[in-house]
Design a protein around this motif. Sequence first.
Motif, PDB file in Angstrom:
ATOM      1  N   HIS A   1       0.833  -1.192   0.000  1.00  0.00           N
ATOM      2  CA  HIS A   1       0.000   0.000   0.000  1.00  0.00           C
ATOM      3  C   HIS A   1       0.873   1.250   0.000  1.00  0.00           C
ATOM      4  N   SER A   2       0.307   2.350  -0.447  1.00  0.00           N
ATOM      5  CA  SER A   2       0.927   3.661  -0.315  1.00  0.00           C
ATOM      6  C   SER A   2       0.095   4.432   0.693  1.00  0.00           C
ATOM      7  N   LEU A   3       0.738   5.176   1.568  1.00  0.00           N
ATOM      8  CA  LEU A   3       0.014   5.964   2.555  1.00  0.00           C
ATOM      9  C   LEU A   3      -0.053   7.411   2.090  1.00  0.00           C
ATOM     10  N   TRP A   4      -1.278   7.923   1.950  1.00  0.00           N
ATOM     11  CA  TRP A   4      -1.517   9.297   1.511  1.00  0.00           C
ATOM     12  C   TRP A   4      -2.103  10.080   2.659  1.00  0.00           C
ATOM     13  N   GLN A   5      -1.721  11.358   2.753  1.00  0.00           N
ATOM     14  CA  GLN A   5      -2.154  12.198   3.856  1.00  0.00           C
ATOM     15  C   GLN A   5      -2.761  13.485   3.333  1.00  0.00           C
TER      16      GLN A   5
ATOM     17  N   ALA B   1      -4.606   4.462   3.466  1.00  0.00           N
ATOM     18  CA  ALA B   1      -3.836   3.530   2.641  1.00  0.00           C
ATOM     19  C   ALA B   1      -4.508   3.365   1.277  1.00  0.00           C
ATOM     20  N   VAL B   2      -3.682   3.406   0.228  1.00  0.00           N
ATOM     21  CA  VAL B   2      -4.159   3.184  -1.143  1.00  0.00           C
ATOM     22  C   VAL B   2      -3.443   1.936  -1.657  1.00  0.00           C
ATOM     23  N   PRO B   3      -4.182   0.882  -2.016  1.00  0.00           N
ATOM     24  CA  PRO B   3      -3.539  -0.353  -2.471  1.00  0.00           C
ATOM     25  C   PRO B   3      -2.807  -0.165  -3.795  1.00  0.00           C
ATOM     26  N   ARG B   4      -1.865  -1.037  -4.062  1.00  0.00           N
ATOM     27  CA  ARG B   4      -1.073  -0.952  -5.282  1.00  0.00           C
ATOM     28  C   ARG B   4      -1.623  -1.818  -6.406  1.00  0.00           C
TER      29      ARG B   4
ATOM     30  N   LEU C   1     -14.203   1.594  -2.961  1.00  0.00           N
ATOM     31  CA  LEU C   1     -12.995   1.808  -2.175  1.00  0.00           C
ATOM     32  C   LEU C   1     -12.426   3.199  -2.445  1.00  0.00           C
ATOM     33  N   ALA C   2     -12.455   3.630  -3.699  1.00  0.00           N
ATOM     34  CA  ALA C   2     -11.970   4.970  -4.043  1.00  0.00           C
ATOM     35  C   ALA C   2     -12.807   6.036  -3.336  1.00  0.00           C
ATOM     36  N   LYS C   3     -14.125   5.838  -3.301  1.00  0.00           N
ATOM     37  CA  LYS C   3     -15.001   6.790  -2.605  1.00  0.00           C
ATOM     38  C   LYS C   3     -14.717   6.797  -1.108  1.00  0.00           C
ATOM     39  N   LYS C   4     -14.473   5.620  -0.532  1.00  0.00           N
ATOM     40  CA  LYS C   4     -14.168   5.516   0.898  1.00  0.00           C
ATOM     41  C   LYS C   4     -12.862   6.235   1.230  1.00  0.00           C
TER      42      LYS C   4
END
Length: 61
Positions: free
Chosen positions: A24-28, A37-40, A48-51
């Motif tokens: 995952h990548s962590l975005w803030q 967390a955004v999965p790779r 999931l994108a909306k969440k």
Amino acid sequence: MKRQALLQHLRRHGCILKREGASHSLWQNPLIGRVEAVPRHTEIPDLLAKKICKSLSIPAP
């Protein structure tokens, strides 16, 4: 939705990449300090994108 489209949407709304993880990548969102967390995966399900966007307090794509 394509992962690259989601990442571009996050950048447009002021989110920054905090760090890269193993899967995952962590975005803030620096305005509120929230991290998500955004999965790779190349495809990210729309729900999931909306969440992710809701959690970061930005409009959904």
